[in-house]
Design a protein around this motif. Structure first.
Motif, PDB file in Angstrom:
ATOM      1  N   VAL A 279      23.386  60.554  35.335  1.00  0.00           N
ATOM      2  CA  VAL A 279      24.715  60.041  35.011  1.00  0.00           C
ATOM      3  C   VAL A 279      24.951  58.704  35.697  1.00  0.00           C
ATOM      4  O   VAL A 279      24.269  58.334  36.644  1.00  0.00           O
ATOM      5  N   LYS A 280      25.958  57.992  35.198  1.00  0.00           N
ATOM      6  CA  LYS A 280      26.323  56.677  35.735  1.00  0.00           C
ATOM      7  C   LYS A 280      27.781  56.697  36.175  1.00  0.00           C
ATOM      8  O   LYS A 280      28.651  57.256  35.502  1.00  0.00           O
ATOM      9  N   LEU A 281      28.037  56.070  37.313  1.00  0.00           N
ATOM     10  CA  LEU A 281      29.385  55.900  37.853  1.00  0.00           C
ATOM     11  C   LEU A 281      29.603  54.419  38.110  1.00  0.00           C
ATOM     12  O   LEU A 281      28.682  53.708  38.516  1.00  0.00           O
ATOM     13  N   THR A 282      30.822  53.936  37.888  1.00  0.00           N
ATOM     14  CA  THR A 282      31.160  52.532  38.125  1.00  0.00           C
ATOM     15  C   THR A 282      32.353  52.451  39.059  1.00  0.00           C
ATOM     16  O   THR A 282      33.411  53.016  38.773  1.00  0.00           O
ATOM     17  N   LEU A 283      32.178  51.750  40.195  1.00  0.00           N
ATOM     18  CA  LEU A 283      33.226  51.715  41.214  1.00  0.00           C
ATOM     19  C   LEU A 283      33.933  50.375  41.342  1.00  0.00           C
ATOM     20  O   LEU A 283      34.981  50.297  41.985  1.00  0.00           O
ATOM     21  N   ASP A 284      33.372  49.322  40.753  1.00  0.00           N
ATOM     22  CA  ASP A 284      34.076  48.034  40.790  1.00  0.00           C
ATOM     23  C   ASP A 284      33.547  47.155  39.675  1.00  0.00           C
ATOM     24  O   ASP A 284      32.865  47.634  38.765  1.00  0.00           O
ATOM     25  N   GLY A 285      33.848  45.855  39.753  1.00  0.00           N
ATOM     26  CA  GLY A 285      33.520  44.963  38.662  1.00  0.00           C
ATOM     27  C   GLY A 285      32.430  43.965  38.983  1.00  0.00           C
ATOM     28  O   GLY A 285      31.401  44.304  39.555  1.00  0.00           O
ATOM     29  N   SER A 286      32.701  42.708  38.623  1.00  0.00           N
ATOM     30  CA  SER A 286      31.700  41.649  38.654  1.00  0.00           C
ATOM     31  C   SER A 286      32.033  40.608  39.714  1.00  0.00           C
ATOM     32  O   SER A 286      33.158  40.110  39.755  1.00  0.00           O
ATOM     33  N   PRO A 287      31.060  40.219  40.552  1.00  0.00           N
ATOM     34  CA  PRO A 287      31.352  39.156  41.524  1.00  0.00           C
ATOM     35  C   PRO A 287      31.572  37.794  40.868  1.00  0.00           C
ATOM     36  O   PRO A 287      32.504  37.073  41.245  1.00  0.00           O
ATOM     37  N   GLN A 288      30.750  37.443  39.865  1.00  0.00           N
ATOM     38  CA  GLN A 288      30.937  36.149  39.220  1.00  0.00           C
ATOM     39  C   GLN A 288      32.227  36.105  38.415  1.00  0.00           C
ATOM     40  O   GLN A 288      32.821  35.048  38.208  1.00  0.00           O
ATOM     41  N   GLY A 289      32.679  37.291  37.946  1.00  0.00           N
ATOM     42  CA  GLY A 289      33.967  37.376  37.256  1.00  0.00           C
ATOM     43  C   GLY A 289      35.124  37.606  38.207  1.00  0.00           C
ATOM     44  O   GLY A 289      36.285  37.678  37.798  1.00  0.00           O
ATOM     45  N   LYS A 290      34.786  37.779  39.513  1.00  0.00           N
ATOM     46  CA  LYS A 290      35.754  37.964  40.593  1.00  0.00           C
ATOM     47  C   LYS A 290      36.605  39.230  40.422  1.00  0.00           C
ATOM     48  O   LYS A 290      37.802  39.252  40.728  1.00  0.00           O
ATOM     49  N   THR A 291      35.941  40.293  39.941  1.00  0.00           N
ATOM     50  CA  THR A 291      36.586  41.607  39.898  1.00  0.00           C
ATOM     51  C   THR A 291      35.862  42.608  40.786  1.00  0.00           C
ATOM     52  O   THR A 291      36.260  43.767  40.875  1.00  0.00           O
ATOM     53  N   ALA A 292      34.748  42.188  41.439  1.00  0.00           N
ATOM     54  CA  ALA A 292      34.063  43.059  42.391  1.00  0.00           C
ATOM     55  C   ALA A 292      34.955  43.263  43.615  1.00  0.00           C
ATOM     56  O   ALA A 292      35.757  42.387  43.978  1.00  0.00           O
ATOM     57  N   TRP A 293      34.799  44.402  44.273  1.00  0.00           N
ATOM     58  CA  TRP A 293      35.677  44.805  45.391  1.00  0.00           C
ATOM     59  C   TRP A 293      34.995  44.479  46.715  1.00  0.00           C
ATOM     60  O   TRP A 293      34.005  45.092  47.084  1.00  0.00           O
ATOM     61  N   LEU A 294      35.527  43.485  47.414  1.00  0.00           N
ATOM     62  CA  LEU A 294      34.970  43.002  48.670  1.00  0.00           C
ATOM     63  C   LEU A 294      35.795  43.459  49.867  1.00  0.00           C
ATOM     64  O   LEU A 294      36.953  43.875  49.725  1.00  0.00           O
ATOM     65  N   THR A 295      35.199  43.340  51.062  1.00  0.00           N
ATOM     66  CA  THR A 295      35.949  43.613  52.293  1.00  0.00           C
ATOM     67  C   THR A 295      36.532  42.336  52.875  1.00  0.00           C
ATOM     68  O   THR A 295      37.369  42.392  53.785  1.00  0.00           O
TER      69      THR A 295
END
Length: 580
Positions: free
Chosen positions: A326-342
């Motif tokens: 199975v696949k799980l997705t927890l955030d988005g794209s860094p180049q699209g600036k939707t990835a979740w950073l600290t």
């Protein structure tokens, strides 16, 4: 006695005459099996920690039956097998797709190509509009419109457009005001639609953002056409659900062709939807695959459709298809600036103020429950986590699942891990999480990471292959197609060289050798799939899955790796692609 002699002699005479007419080459006795000897080039077996070569390989009925010296191969098999002289070319094990979206590769092959150069013509808004106008009158454009009712383009990238921005609804209205238009961002996590599309979706000033997504708006509060994550998927997923059997078959055929011509003979379909899984299963029943395809359905869509029928998650193929987990997705794209950073993005996306860190798709409790469900069912789980905050969340979830439902050798996979921190790597080792990294970012978006996404020094550490390998982890390197083309040599080049579009080296200390780079596509990739006993090396007893290259990646300047051409792809002894 004379009569018996005649009965035996006449058939033998007929066979003998027939063989002379057809000039049939005798094959191995007594079973008359199909066999082929390969020799005359660099046969790189990929066995072991350092390069090893064989002078000859023999395949019989799709399996490797001999690896060794040319003299021994010819002594045993000459006259009993076909002979292939590689003429100085290089043969390696076929590549396995560390991570991609097989079905969507076929789908986007039917859409308009609005990728930026060198992969397409999407250099600015005007070129995108003109490409879409031309496309809607093509065979594929008319076909897609008749089936789905939208004009669809794939691959625009705001970081590479002259405007350094996303096309808005008003820009796409220049293509059509009567037909809905959708263009998908190259990351696959954002999109832009025209005014007609906004109307059909009922996206208006009072529409709230969906959970895990954003409907971008202008200064007056009106949706401007740019959609992030869940807001985009609410457009795309219903469109994919409208695809009929004919269109699904086209996608599956086109997908296979795209992978095979780059040497990939095991493809992954990550985050498979219910409708896509039904189509993939049907294709297997219809024996439509000439390569191996492994699906990882989206666990957030439920589990009943995943475990039902003869294609429930396991490690065994039927008609070259299986559900691998199975696949799980927890955030988005860094180049699209939707990835979740600290930590904050280097430059905020449009409309964001303050310390913008992206956002999660779900909270910790949901993430933990999904991972626990996978562990409880003993399903391999692959998880898209780009931002380091999302990686923290995944580590926490795997830790909780391991403690409650732990089972040996689960080979849990971290997909992308773009901003994986050095202090997170020991946690991957502890929890047996295998990273499938995405160093192609160094070429496609390396400059953008430096200028806008992360800034230095964080940008230098994206996809830290060297540190992951040195920590004792097997890693794979992927293309995430259709985010980029499933181009094996571009993957290898980026993993080894880490050269940006502008020619800069991004994180030179995270470079790996060409041999290690090939390992990420072969031996270690087979391990990720639990297929190390059948694939990944040229070893007696394994499948005869081979790729023939025009040059040896280990014997040329590493900077020339991206010029290597795939000449032939061989699946279980049968050629499935040959360059013209």
């Amino acid at each position: 006695m004379k009569k018996l002699f005649t009965i035996l002699f006449v058939p033998l005479l007929l066979v003998s005459c027939k063989e002379k007419q057809q000039k049939v080459t005798p094959v191995a006795e007594p079973y008359q099996l199909r066999q082929t000897i390969f020799f005359g080039g660099d046969i790189l077996t990929m066995e072991g920690d350092s390069p090893a070569y064989a002078e000859a390989v023999v395949e019989r009925e799709g399996k490797i039956v001999f690896v060794g010296s040319k003299n021994e191969a010819l002594k045993t098999y000459q006259g009993k097998a076909s002979e292939v002289n590689l003429m100085g070319k290089t043969m390696v094990p076929a590549f396995l797709d560390g991570h991609g979206h097989f079905y969507n590769v076929g789908f986007t092959a039917l859409a308009a190509n609005v990728l930026p150069p060198p992969d397409g013509s999407g250099k600015d808004f005007e070129s995108i509009v003109q490409t879409l106008k031309t496309y809607q009158n093509t065979e594929d454009g008319k076909y897609m419109l008749s089936k789905l009712g939208w004009i669809i383009g794939n691959g625009y990238d705001d970081s590479q457009l002259a405007e350094k921005d996303h096309p808005k609804a008003t820009d796409l209205d220049k293509v059509s005001t009567d037909i809905p238009v959708l263009i998908i961002h190259q990351s696959g996590h954002l999109a832009s639609i025209n005014t007609k599309g906004l109307e059909l979706m009922n996206y208006n000033p009072s529409t709230p953002n969906p959970e895990g997504g954003v409907i971008r708006k202008d200064n007056q509060g009106n949706p401007n056409g740019v959609l992030e994550e869940a807001a985009f998927f609410k457009v795309l997923i219903p469109l994919l659900g409208k695809m009929d059997d004919e269109m699904a078959a086209k996608c599956i055929k086109k997908g296979q062709d795209e992978y095979a011509k780059k040497g990939y003979l095991t493809a992954q379909d990550g985050r498979t939807t219910k409708e896509q899984l039904a189509a993939l299963r049907k294709a297997a029943t219809n024996e439509a695959y000439y390569m191996d395809v492994v699906a990882y359905p989206d666990i957030t869509l439920g589990t009943d459709y995943i475990s039902e029928g003869e294609y429930a998650p396991n490690h065994r193929y039927k008609n070259k298809f299986r559900v691998g987990g199975v696949k799980l997705t927890l955030d988005g794209s860094p180049q699209g600036k939707t990835a979740w950073l600290t930590k904050c993005y280097h430059v905020n996306p449009e409309g964001r103020t303050g310390c913008y860190e992206g956002y999660p798709i779900m909270d910790d409790d949901k993430a933990i429950n999904y991972v626990k469900t996978a562990f409880n069912n003993k399903w391999q789980i692959l998880c898209h986590s780009n931002g380091d905050a999302a990686i923290d969340q995944y580590i926490k979830a795997v830790d909780a699942a391991e403690k409650e439902f732990g089972y040996p050798d689960h080979r849990t996979v971290l997909i992308h891990g773009q901003t994986l921190r050095k202090d997170q790597i020991p946690e991957l080792v502890r929890l047996n999480i295998m990273p499938s990294l995405f160093p192609m970012h160094t070429f496609y978006w390396g400059d953008w990471h430096v200028e806008s996404v992360l800034g230095e020094p964080r940008a230098d550490y994206i996809s830290p292959c060297r540190d992951a390998i040195d920590a004792g982890l097997k890693i794979t390197s992927h293309h995430d197609a259709p985010v980029t083309f499933p181009n094996s040599m571009r993957v290898l080049d980026a993993t080894v060289n880490r050269i940006t579009r502008s020619g800069e080296i991004l994180g030179p200390d995270q470079r790996i050798s060409a041999y290690e780079g090939l390992k990420t596509l072969t031996d270690w990739a087979a391990y990720q799939y639990f297929e190390e006993n059948n694939k990944g090396t040229i070893t007696e007893g394994k499948l005869a899955d081979f790729v023939i290259l025009d040059k040896n990646p280990l014997k040329i300047d590493p900077l020339e790796i991206n010029t290597i051409q795939v000449l032939e792809s061989i699946k279980e002894g049968q050629t499935v692609f040959k360059a013209k």
